[in-house]
Scaffold this motif. Structure first.
Motif, PDB file in Angstrom:
ATOM      1  N   VAL A 203       5.420  -7.301  43.836  1.00 13.12           N
ATOM      2  CA  VAL A 203       5.993  -7.525  45.301  1.00 13.12           C
ATOM      3  C   VAL A 203       5.969  -8.851  45.854  1.00 13.12           C
ATOM      4  O   VAL A 203       6.422  -9.139  46.981  1.00 13.12           O
ATOM      5  CB  VAL A 203       4.695  -6.994  46.335  1.00 13.12           C
ATOM      6  CG1 VAL A 203       4.818  -5.216  45.871  1.00 13.12           C
ATOM      7  CG2 VAL A 203       3.435  -7.536  46.200  1.00 13.12           C
ATOM      8  N   ALA A 204       5.522  -9.771  45.032  1.00 12.16           N
ATOM      9  CA  ALA A 204       5.602 -11.387  45.492  1.00 12.16           C
ATOM     10  C   ALA A 204       5.429 -11.981  44.144  1.00 12.16           C
ATOM     11  O   ALA A 204       4.879 -11.508  43.223  1.00 12.16           O
ATOM     12  CB  ALA A 204       4.830 -11.492  46.587  1.00 12.16           C
ATOM     13  N   VAL A 205       5.764 -13.384  44.274  1.00 10.99           N
ATOM     14  CA  VAL A 205       5.437 -14.141  43.098  1.00 10.99           C
ATOM     15  C   VAL A 205       4.867 -15.435  43.832  1.00 10.99           C
ATOM     16  O   VAL A 205       5.094 -15.853  44.741  1.00 10.99           O
ATOM     17  CB  VAL A 205       6.720 -14.849  42.555  1.00 10.99           C
ATOM     18  CG1 VAL A 205       6.313 -15.586  41.208  1.00 10.99           C
ATOM     19  CG2 VAL A 205       7.398 -13.401  41.975  1.00 10.99           C
ATOM     20  N   GLY A 206       3.284 -15.347  43.185  1.00  7.63           N
ATOM     21  CA  GLY A 206       2.790 -16.680  43.803  1.00  7.63           C
ATOM     22  C   GLY A 206       2.769 -18.098  42.843  1.00  7.63           C
ATOM     23  O   GLY A 206       2.602 -17.914  41.589  1.00  7.63           O
ATOM     24  N   HIS A 207       2.922 -19.197  43.393  1.00  9.29           N
ATOM     25  CA  HIS A 207       3.080 -20.436  42.720  1.00  9.29           C
ATOM     26  C   HIS A 207       1.891 -21.551  42.874  1.00  9.29           C
ATOM     27  O   HIS A 207       1.738 -21.696  44.081  1.00  9.29           O
ATOM     28  CB  HIS A 207       4.384 -21.031  42.686  1.00  9.29           C
ATOM     29  CG  HIS A 207       5.815 -20.213  42.611  1.00  9.29           C
ATOM     30  ND1 HIS A 207       6.283 -20.325  41.268  1.00  9.29           N
ATOM     31  CD2 HIS A 207       6.194 -19.297  43.249  1.00  9.29           C
ATOM     32  CE1 HIS A 207       7.252 -19.449  41.266  1.00  9.29           C
ATOM     33  NE2 HIS A 207       7.336 -18.736  42.576  1.00  9.29           N
ATOM     34  N   ARG A 208       1.451 -21.820  41.762  1.00 10.87           N
ATOM     35  CA  ARG A 208       0.399 -23.030  42.138  1.00 10.87           C
ATOM     36  C   ARG A 208       1.124 -24.192  41.982  1.00 10.87           C
ATOM     37  O   ARG A 208       2.296 -24.484  41.433  1.00 10.87           O
ATOM     38  CB  ARG A 208      -0.445 -23.137  40.902  1.00 10.87           C
ATOM     39  CG  ARG A 208      -1.334 -24.378  41.047  1.00 10.87           C
ATOM     40  CD  ARG A 208      -2.238 -24.355  39.708  1.00 10.87           C
ATOM     41  NE  ARG A 208      -3.031 -25.618  39.826  1.00 10.87           N
ATOM     42  CZ  ARG A 208      -3.105 -26.686  39.312  1.00 10.87           C
ATOM     43  NH1 ARG A 208      -2.161 -26.792  38.413  1.00 10.87           N
ATOM     44  NH2 ARG A 208      -3.940 -27.789  39.292  1.00 10.87           N
ATOM     45  N   VAL A 209       0.718 -25.067  43.266  1.00 17.48           N
ATOM     46  CA  VAL A 209       1.680 -26.306  43.442  1.00 17.48           C
ATOM     47  C   VAL A 209       0.541 -27.270  43.726  1.00 17.48           C
ATOM     48  O   VAL A 209      -0.399 -27.141  44.615  1.00 17.48           O
ATOM     49  CB  VAL A 209       2.493 -26.347  44.759  1.00 17.48           C
ATOM     50  CG1 VAL A 209       3.088 -27.781  44.997  1.00 17.48           C
ATOM     51  CG2 VAL A 209       3.488 -25.276  44.624  1.00 17.48           C
TER      52      VAL A 209
ATOM     53  N   ALA B 253      -0.163 -34.040  53.377  1.00 14.01           N
ATOM     54  CA  ALA B 253      -1.019 -33.531  54.581  1.00 14.01           C
ATOM     55  C   ALA B 253       0.041 -32.388  55.127  1.00 14.01           C
ATOM     56  O   ALA B 253      -0.486 -32.195  56.483  1.00 14.01           O
ATOM     57  CB  ALA B 253      -1.220 -34.770  55.548  1.00 14.01           C
ATOM     58  N   ARG B 254       1.087 -32.111  54.760  1.00 12.17           N
ATOM     59  CA  ARG B 254       1.955 -31.077  55.460  1.00 12.17           C
ATOM     60  C   ARG B 254       1.538 -29.735  55.084  1.00 12.17           C
ATOM     61  O   ARG B 254       1.703 -28.943  56.154  1.00 12.17           O
ATOM     62  CB  ARG B 254       3.460 -31.390  54.717  1.00 12.17           C
ATOM     63  CG  ARG B 254       4.608 -30.896  55.563  1.00 12.17           C
ATOM     64  CD  ARG B 254       5.682 -31.364  54.822  1.00 12.17           C
ATOM     65  NE  ARG B 254       5.994 -32.735  54.868  1.00 12.17           N
ATOM     66  CZ  ARG B 254       6.695 -33.566  53.992  1.00 12.17           C
ATOM     67  NH1 ARG B 254       7.758 -33.098  53.238  1.00 12.17           N
ATOM     68  NH2 ARG B 254       6.515 -34.997  54.223  1.00 12.17           N
ATOM     69  N   PHE B 255       0.959 -29.203  53.823  1.00  8.31           N
ATOM     70  CA  PHE B 255       0.791 -27.830  53.645  1.00  8.31           C
ATOM     71  C   PHE B 255      -0.611 -27.482  53.684  1.00  8.31           C
ATOM     72  O   PHE B 255      -1.507 -28.171  52.774  1.00  8.31           O
ATOM     73  CB  PHE B 255       1.435 -27.404  52.453  1.00  8.31           C
ATOM     74  CG  PHE B 255       3.095 -27.529  52.339  1.00  8.31           C
ATOM     75  CD1 PHE B 255       3.710 -26.547  52.797  1.00  8.31           C
ATOM     76  CD2 PHE B 255       3.536 -28.617  51.975  1.00  8.31           C
ATOM     77  CE1 PHE B 255       4.988 -26.697  53.287  1.00  8.31           C
ATOM     78  CE2 PHE B 255       4.996 -28.713  51.785  1.00  8.31           C
ATOM     79  CZ  PHE B 255       5.769 -27.723  52.574  1.00  8.31           C
ATOM     80  N   PHE B 256      -1.064 -26.712  54.725  1.00  4.28           N
ATOM     81  CA  PHE B 256      -2.667 -26.266  54.677  1.00  4.28           C
ATOM     82  C   PHE B 256      -2.888 -24.961  54.459  1.00  4.28           C
ATOM     83  O   PHE B 256      -4.030 -24.476  54.837  1.00  4.28           O
ATOM     84  CB  PHE B 256      -3.109 -26.925  55.971  1.00  4.28           C
ATOM     85  CG  PHE B 256      -2.307 -26.480  57.178  1.00  4.28           C
ATOM     86  CD1 PHE B 256      -2.466 -25.340  57.792  1.00  4.28           C
ATOM     87  CD2 PHE B 256      -1.458 -27.000  57.699  1.00  4.28           C
ATOM     88  CE1 PHE B 256      -1.903 -24.969  58.789  1.00  4.28           C
ATOM     89  CE2 PHE B 256      -0.693 -26.908  58.820  1.00  4.28           C
ATOM     90  CZ  PHE B 256      -1.099 -25.657  59.501  1.00  4.28           C
TER      91      PHE B 256
ATOM     92  N   ASP C 290      -2.617 -27.000  45.741  1.00  3.88           N
ATOM     93  CA  ASP C 290      -4.194 -27.376  45.283  1.00  3.88           C
ATOM     94  C   ASP C 290      -4.886 -28.095  46.245  1.00  3.88           C
ATOM     95  O   ASP C 290      -6.050 -28.189  46.412  1.00  3.88           O
ATOM     96  CB  ASP C 290      -4.081 -28.078  44.215  1.00  3.88           C
ATOM     97  CG  ASP C 290      -4.865 -27.509  42.709  1.00  3.88           C
ATOM     98  OD1 ASP C 290      -5.286 -26.237  42.889  1.00  3.88           O
ATOM     99  OD2 ASP C 290      -5.030 -28.275  41.873  1.00  3.88           O
ATOM    100  N   THR C 291      -4.126 -28.826  47.115  1.00  2.00           N
ATOM    101  CA  THR C 291      -4.907 -29.608  48.198  1.00  2.00           C
ATOM    102  C   THR C 291      -5.179 -28.875  49.382  1.00  2.00           C
ATOM    103  O   THR C 291      -5.831 -29.482  50.274  1.00  2.00           O
ATOM    104  CB  THR C 291      -3.951 -30.790  48.525  1.00  2.00           C
ATOM    105  OG1 THR C 291      -2.471 -30.414  48.784  1.00  2.00           O
ATOM    106  CG2 THR C 291      -3.786 -31.645  47.191  1.00  2.00           C
ATOM    107  N   ALA C 292      -4.499 -27.612  49.653  1.00  2.00           N
ATOM    108  CA  ALA C 292      -4.618 -26.999  50.869  1.00  2.00           C
ATOM    109  C   ALA C 292      -6.274 -26.786  51.475  1.00  2.00           C
ATOM    110  O   ALA C 292      -6.334 -27.213  52.708  1.00  2.00           O
ATOM    111  CB  ALA C 292      -3.917 -25.785  50.817  1.00  2.00           C
TER     112      ALA C 292
ATOM    113  N   HIS D 174      -8.283 -29.160  43.028  1.00  2.00           N
ATOM    114  CA  HIS D 174      -9.265 -28.116  42.656  1.00  2.00           C
ATOM    115  C   HIS D 174      -9.616 -26.961  44.076  1.00  2.00           C
ATOM    116  O   HIS D 174     -10.631 -26.366  43.798  1.00  2.00           O
ATOM    117  CB  HIS D 174     -10.508 -28.366  42.064  1.00  2.00           C
ATOM    118  CG  HIS D 174     -10.396 -29.175  40.482  1.00  2.00           C
ATOM    119  ND1 HIS D 174     -11.345 -30.077  40.070  1.00  2.00           N
ATOM    120  CD2 HIS D 174      -9.359 -28.968  39.735  1.00  2.00           C
ATOM    121  CE1 HIS D 174     -11.035 -30.250  39.055  1.00  2.00           C
ATOM    122  NE2 HIS D 174      -9.734 -29.584  38.617  1.00  2.00           N
ATOM    123  N   GLY D 175      -8.838 -27.329  45.068  1.00  2.00           N
ATOM    124  CA  GLY D 175      -9.018 -26.555  46.110  1.00  2.00           C
ATOM    125  C   GLY D 175      -9.096 -25.086  46.112  1.00  2.00           C
ATOM    126  O   GLY D 175      -9.808 -24.285  46.643  1.00  2.00           O
TER     127      GLY D 175
END
Length: 407
Positions: free
Chosen positions: A97-103, A108-111, A159-161, A191-192
């Protein structure tokens, strides 16, 4: 059925998992390696999962491996789809139903988990200046996946979020402020996804609300970090502008006086690339003892090898230093969890890292600590004032959960 395909795309590899989020069950996983090289490799594992209300099946999981040239990430996705078609589970019966991607880096933009659009792709690309080895590879996987699965939402999980809740006092380096702003120099943490999963799993295991707890999470693998989690929020973490800062790791130095690099540049003539290679690839346990795997360090220490013993002692010294500092920042601690390859499997590391914390009323039970288990377990004694747990991490499941929440 809420099935999510989770993608972790590297520069020369593609790792994937098909997860039924409703049952929190992995249906299949795989790894395609040596993308762009003469001879690629693929390994596809089909998991046998019991249906609700049924007993666990007697049939074992099946793994299928082969060698095959893989030109690029588009070819890797085609090969992945071929593995599902040949070996199962069929994507027609289990459509994502969706695809999740590790980035790796969201700056400081994506939380939070973010639905991927053309603008988000551009932002991830622009952030490659902060993660030149990781974000371009993540983006190649995103573009190939959006081409292969054009009709479902794609979600980036950064990973940083989790560390975007760090207070300014924790993420700010004491350098010239204008220079820091211009070049976006600050502590981001990594490693968030794992730290978030483990802290929430620990609270659930204890039957407590995460907002009630002060926690330390030690993610100890070849890369290693520790995070202080207060009421479910990251308030301090050991990795910084890059994953190099902090604990001693398999091949990374962790904390080091910045003047060491100046000295090596001036006296040894080492340029930036050579220093990068030294601190990231030829330091840590490898630099101290010639081996990066904690199992080899423990074996060498047991055999009385001086270099292995020193490497182990340096590793433990750094763990204790961070534990003390972070407990002070939290004003106490309710739960300490260990996860990842070393954290989950090295009983000596866990015991020695906590050996000086008896003044807190913390006691590790030796028998519980030495026991092996695949699931989450308590290793503290019944009368310990601090809960100590081993919590197997599951970053793929956490990415799948966040993908569903965003999509």
């Amino acid at each position: 059925m809420s099935v999510v395909l989770v993608i972790n795309s590297g520069s020369s590899s593609l790792k994937y998992s098909l997860i039924d989020v409703a049952r929190e069950a992995e249906l299949a996983s795989g790894l395609i390696e040596r993308i762009g090289q003469d001879q690629g490799m693929v390994s596809h594992r089909v998991r046998v999962v019991a249906e609700p209300g049924q007993a666990a099946p007697a049939m074992l999981d099946a793994t299928h491996s082969a060698e095959q040239a893989v030109a690029d990430h588009d070819a890797a996705f085609a090969l992945m789809l071929d593995q599902f078609a040949q070996h199962g589970p069929g994507l027609a019966q289990h459509p994502p139903v969706a695809v999740g991607h590790r980035v790796v880096h969201g700056g400081a933009r994506f939380f939070e988990p973010t639905v991927i659009t053309a603008r988000v792709e551009t932002d991830i690309d622009e952030l490659s200046v902060l993660a030149p080895l990781h974000n371009p590879a993540n983006l190649a996987g995103i573009r190939a996946a959006r081409s292969a699965f054009p009709d479902v939402p794609h979600v980036a999980v950064f990973d940083t979020a989790f560390h975007q809740t760090l207070p300014a006092a924790a993420y700010t380096y004491a350098i010239d402020a204008a220079t820091a702003r211009e070049h976006r120099i600050r502590r981001y943490g990594f490693h968030g996804t794992s730290h978030k999963y483990v802290s929430e799993a620990a609270a659930a295991f204890l039957g407590r609300e995460v907002r009630e707890l002060r926690q330390l999470v030690f993610h100890l693998g070849n890369g290693a970090s520790v995070t202080a989690v207060d009421a479910g929020r990251s308030v301090e973490t050991s990795m910084g502008f890059t994953p190099l800062e902090g604990l001693v790791m398999g091949t990374r130095s962790g904390d080091i006086d910045p003047a060491v690099q100046l000295q090596l540049s001036r006296r040894a003539g080492m340029d930036a690339d050579e220093l990068d290679d030294l601190l990231n690839k030829r330091s840590g346990l490898l630099g101290l003892a010639g081996r990066s795997d904690m199992r080899d360090i423990l074996a060498g220490r047991a055999a009385g090898e001086q270099a292995a013993t020193l490497a182990y002692d340096v590793y433990i010294h750094r763990l204790r230093a961070y534990a003390g500092a972070y407990i002070a920042q939290l004003g106490g601690v309710d739960v300490i969890s260990f996860t990842a390859g070393v954290g989950e499997n090295a009983a000596d590391v866990r015991a020695d890292a906590l050996a000086t914390l008896g003044f807190l009323g913390l006691r590790v039970d030796p028998e519980r600590n030495a026991a092996r288990s695949h699931g989450i377990r308590r290793i503290s004694a019944d009368d310990s004032a601090v809960e100590v747990l081993v919590v197997p991490t599951d970053e793929e499941l956490e990415i799948a959960r966040q993908t569903i929440s965003a999509g």
